[in-house]
Design a protein around this motif. Structure first.
Motif, PDB file in Angstrom:
ATOM      1  N   UNK A 100       1.570   9.449  -3.129  1.00 43.34           N
ATOM      2  CA  UNK A 100       1.284   9.314  -1.700  1.00 43.34           C
ATOM      3  C   UNK A 100       2.323   8.460  -0.967  1.00 43.34           C
ATOM      4  N   UNK A 101       3.263   7.876  -1.710  1.00 43.58           N
ATOM      5  CA  UNK A 101       4.304   7.052  -1.090  1.00 43.58           C
ATOM      6  C   UNK A 101       5.325   7.988  -0.440  1.00 43.58           C
ATOM      7  N   UNK A 102       5.274   8.095   0.848  1.00 46.85           N
ATOM      8  CA  UNK A 102       6.236   8.856   1.656  1.00 46.85           C
ATOM      9  C   UNK A 102       6.616  10.175   0.997  1.00 46.85           C
ATOM     10  N   UNK A 115       8.281  -3.002  -0.850  1.00 43.96           N
ATOM     11  CA  UNK A 115       7.024  -2.556  -0.248  1.00 43.96           C
ATOM     12  C   UNK A 115       6.024  -3.704  -0.147  1.00 43.96           C
ATOM     13  N   UNK A 116       5.925  -4.486  -1.214  1.00 44.30           N
ATOM     14  CA  UNK A 116       4.971  -5.599  -1.213  1.00 44.30           C
ATOM     15  C   UNK A 116       5.398  -6.713  -0.271  1.00 44.30           C
ATOM     16  N   UNK A 117       6.684  -7.036  -0.254  1.00 40.80           N
ATOM     17  CA  UNK A 117       7.167  -8.096   0.632  1.00 40.80           C
ATOM     18  C   UNK A 117       7.029  -7.695   2.097  1.00 40.80           C
ATOM     19  N   UNK A 118       7.108  -6.396   2.384  1.00 36.01           N
ATOM     20  CA  UNK A 118       6.938  -5.896   3.749  1.00 36.01           C
ATOM     21  C   UNK A 118       5.478  -6.003   4.197  1.00 36.01           C
ATOM     22  N   UNK A 119       4.549  -5.864   3.239  1.00 32.73           N
ATOM     23  CA  UNK A 119       3.111  -6.050   3.477  1.00 32.73           C
ATOM     24  C   UNK A 119       2.533  -5.130   4.546  1.00 32.73           C
ATOM     25  N   UNK A 120       2.952  -3.882   4.533  1.00 26.61           N
ATOM     26  CA  UNK A 120       2.381  -2.907   5.462  1.00 26.61           C
ATOM     27  C   UNK A 120       0.987  -2.534   4.960  1.00 26.61           C
ATOM     28  N   UNK A 121      -0.055  -2.779   5.748  1.00 29.24           N
ATOM     29  CA  UNK A 121      -1.411  -2.483   5.284  1.00 29.24           C
ATOM     30  C   UNK A 121      -1.665  -0.992   5.054  1.00 29.24           C
ATOM     31  N   UNK A 122      -0.805  -0.129   5.573  1.00 27.82           N
ATOM     32  CA  UNK A 122      -0.960   1.310   5.346  1.00 27.82           C
ATOM     33  C   UNK A 122      -0.258   1.756   4.064  1.00 27.82           C
ATOM     34  N   UNK A 123       0.478   0.867   3.409  1.00 30.16           N
ATOM     35  CA  UNK A 123       1.204   1.213   2.191  1.00 30.16           C
ATOM     36  C   UNK A 123       0.271   1.203   0.985  1.00 30.16           C
ATOM     37  N   UNK A 124       0.711   1.838  -0.077  1.00 32.29           N
ATOM     38  CA  UNK A 124      -0.102   1.964  -1.280  1.00 32.29           C
ATOM     39  C   UNK A 124      -0.098   0.703  -2.141  1.00 32.29           C
ATOM     40  N   UNK A 125       1.042   0.016  -2.233  1.00 39.00           N
ATOM     41  CA  UNK A 125       1.136  -1.129  -3.144  1.00 39.00           C
ATOM     42  C   UNK A 125       0.217  -2.292  -2.790  1.00 39.00           C
ATOM     43  N   UNK A 179     -13.561   3.372 -16.917  1.00 42.78           N
ATOM     44  CA  UNK A 179     -13.646   3.213 -15.463  1.00 42.78           C
ATOM     45  C   UNK A 179     -13.115   4.463 -14.781  1.00 42.78           C
ATOM     46  N   UNK A 180     -13.850   4.940 -13.812  1.00 43.13           N
ATOM     47  CA  UNK A 180     -13.396   6.080 -13.034  1.00 43.13           C
ATOM     48  C   UNK A 180     -12.523   5.612 -11.883  1.00 43.13           C
ATOM     49  N   UNK A 181     -11.794   6.510 -11.313  1.00 39.66           N
ATOM     50  CA  UNK A 181     -10.944   6.160 -10.183  1.00 39.66           C
ATOM     51  C   UNK A 181     -10.639   7.424  -9.389  1.00 39.66           C
ATOM     52  N   UNK A 182     -10.221   7.196  -8.166  1.00 39.01           N
ATOM     53  CA  UNK A 182      -9.808   8.286  -7.284  1.00 39.01           C
ATOM     54  C   UNK A 182      -8.867   7.717  -6.234  1.00 39.01           C
ATOM     55  N   UNK A 183      -7.926   8.510  -5.811  1.00 34.57           N
ATOM     56  CA  UNK A 183      -7.024   8.108  -4.737  1.00 34.57           C
ATOM     57  C   UNK A 183      -7.133   9.138  -3.627  1.00 34.57           C
ATOM     58  N   UNK A 184      -7.495   8.648  -2.457  1.00 33.81           N
ATOM     59  CA  UNK A 184      -7.564   9.529  -1.285  1.00 33.81           C
ATOM     60  C   UNK A 184      -6.954   8.760  -0.126  1.00 33.81           C
ATOM     61  N   UNK A 185      -6.052   9.383   0.569  1.00 33.95           N
ATOM     62  CA  UNK A 185      -5.381   8.701   1.665  1.00 33.95           C
ATOM     63  C   UNK A 185      -5.738   9.378   2.980  1.00 33.95           C
ATOM     64  N   UNK A 186      -6.087   8.550   3.954  1.00 39.77           N
ATOM     65  CA  UNK A 186      -6.425   9.038   5.282  1.00 39.77           C
ATOM     66  C   UNK A 186      -5.414   8.490   6.279  1.00 39.77           C
ATOM     67  N   UNK A 187      -5.092   9.267   7.276  1.00 35.32           N
ATOM     68  CA  UNK A 187      -4.167   8.794   8.306  1.00 35.32           C
ATOM     69  C   UNK A 187      -4.647   9.246   9.679  1.00 35.32           C
ATOM     70  N   UNK A 188      -4.609   8.332  10.632  1.00 35.06           N
ATOM     71  CA  UNK A 188      -4.942   8.699  12.003  1.00 35.06           C
ATOM     72  C   UNK A 188      -3.786   9.474  12.597  1.00 35.06           C
ATOM     73  N   UNK A 189      -4.086  10.492  13.348  1.00 35.68           N
ATOM     74  CA  UNK A 189      -3.044  11.292  13.995  1.00 35.68           C
ATOM     75  C   UNK A 189      -3.196  11.156  15.494  1.00 35.68           C
TER      76      UNK A 189
END
Length: 189
Positions: A100-102, A115-125, A179-189
Motif C-alpha cells: 500500500x506504500x505509494x 517515512x517514520x521521521x516524516x511522521x505522516x499519519x496517512x503513511x503505513x509505517x 493472531x489474525x490480521x488484515x490490512x485495509x486502506x481507506x482514503x478520502x477523495x
C-alpha cells in the motif's frame, strides 16, 4: 518548481553524519530516499541550506529477526521489506502493508527511516510501529537512546527527534502465532 539552493554533505560514517547534524542544526535536513523531503523542498515548504545524504551508511540497511523481535535499519527500502522472506514468515502484516506504500518506484527508493521521521499519519509505517509495539533506536551527541512508538510521534508530521539526532532503526514485536490480521486502506477523495 525547484528547491532553494543548498549544499550537500555525504558522510562516510554514522559519527560523521551526527557531526554534521550537530554543526548545522535546524539548517540541515537528512536525505536518503527523498520521497517525502524532495516534494516539500520543491514546493518550498522546507528550505534547508544543507542536506546530509546518508545513503553511504550501509550499516543502517538490514532486516534481522531474533526470538520475538524484528529489527529493521532506517535505510532499508520499502520494497526490500515487502519482498524479504524473513518479514513474510515473521510478520506478514508488514509485507501486506508495504503493498500500500505509494507505487513501486517510491517503494524502491523510499526508506522506512524517512517515512517514520516524516511522521505522516496517512503513511503505513507509523501505523505498523504502533500495532507491533515498535521501539525506535535514535543516535545523537549523547549516544543512543530508545523511544517507544507511543512516545515517538508527537502529532502529524512531528516526532521527538531533535535536530542533532538520527533515527537508526526500529524494533518491532513479532505477532504471536495464531493472531489474525488484515490490512485495509481507506482514503478520502
Amino acid at each position: 518548481m525547484k528547491p532553494a539552493p543548498f549544499d550537500c554533505l555525504v558522510p562516510e560514517s554514522l559519527d560523521e553524519a551526527l557531526g554534521a547534524l550537530a554543526e548545522h542544526g535546524d539548517e540541515l535536513r537528512v536525505i536518503a530516499g527523498g520521497q517525502s523531503l524532495v516534494p516539500m523542498m520543491n514546493f518550498r515548504l522546507v528550505q534547508p541550506t544543507v542536506l546530509v545524504d546518508v545513503n553511504p551508511l550501509r550499516d543502517l540497511d538490514y532486516i534481522e529477526a531474533e526470538d520475538n523481535e524484528i529489527r529493521i535499519g532506517a535505510l532499508t527500502r520499502h520494497h526490500r521489506v515487502e519482498t524479504d522472506p524473513t518479514i513474510a514468515e515473521c510478520a506478514p502484516v508488514i509485507r501486506e502493508a508495504m503493498g500500500h506504500v505509494a507505487h513501486l518506484a517510491i517503494r524502491n527508493r523510499g526508506t522506512i527511516g524517512g517515512s517514520l521521521a516524516h511522521a505522516d499519519p496517512a503513511a503505513e509505517w507509523p501505523m505498523l510501529t504502533m500495532l507491533l509495539d515498535g521501539r525506535f533506536g535514535i543516535a545523537g551527541p549523547e549516544g543512543q537512546r530508545t523511544v517507544a512508538a507511543t512516545d515517538f510521534f508527537e502529532g502529524a508530521l512531528t516526532t521527538v527527534l531533535e535536530p542533532d539526532e538520527l533515527l537508526v532503526d526500529v524494533t518491532l514485536t513479532r505477532p504471536r502465532p495464531g493472531h489474525g490480521w488484515s490490512v485495509e486502506e481507506l482514503a478520502r477523495r
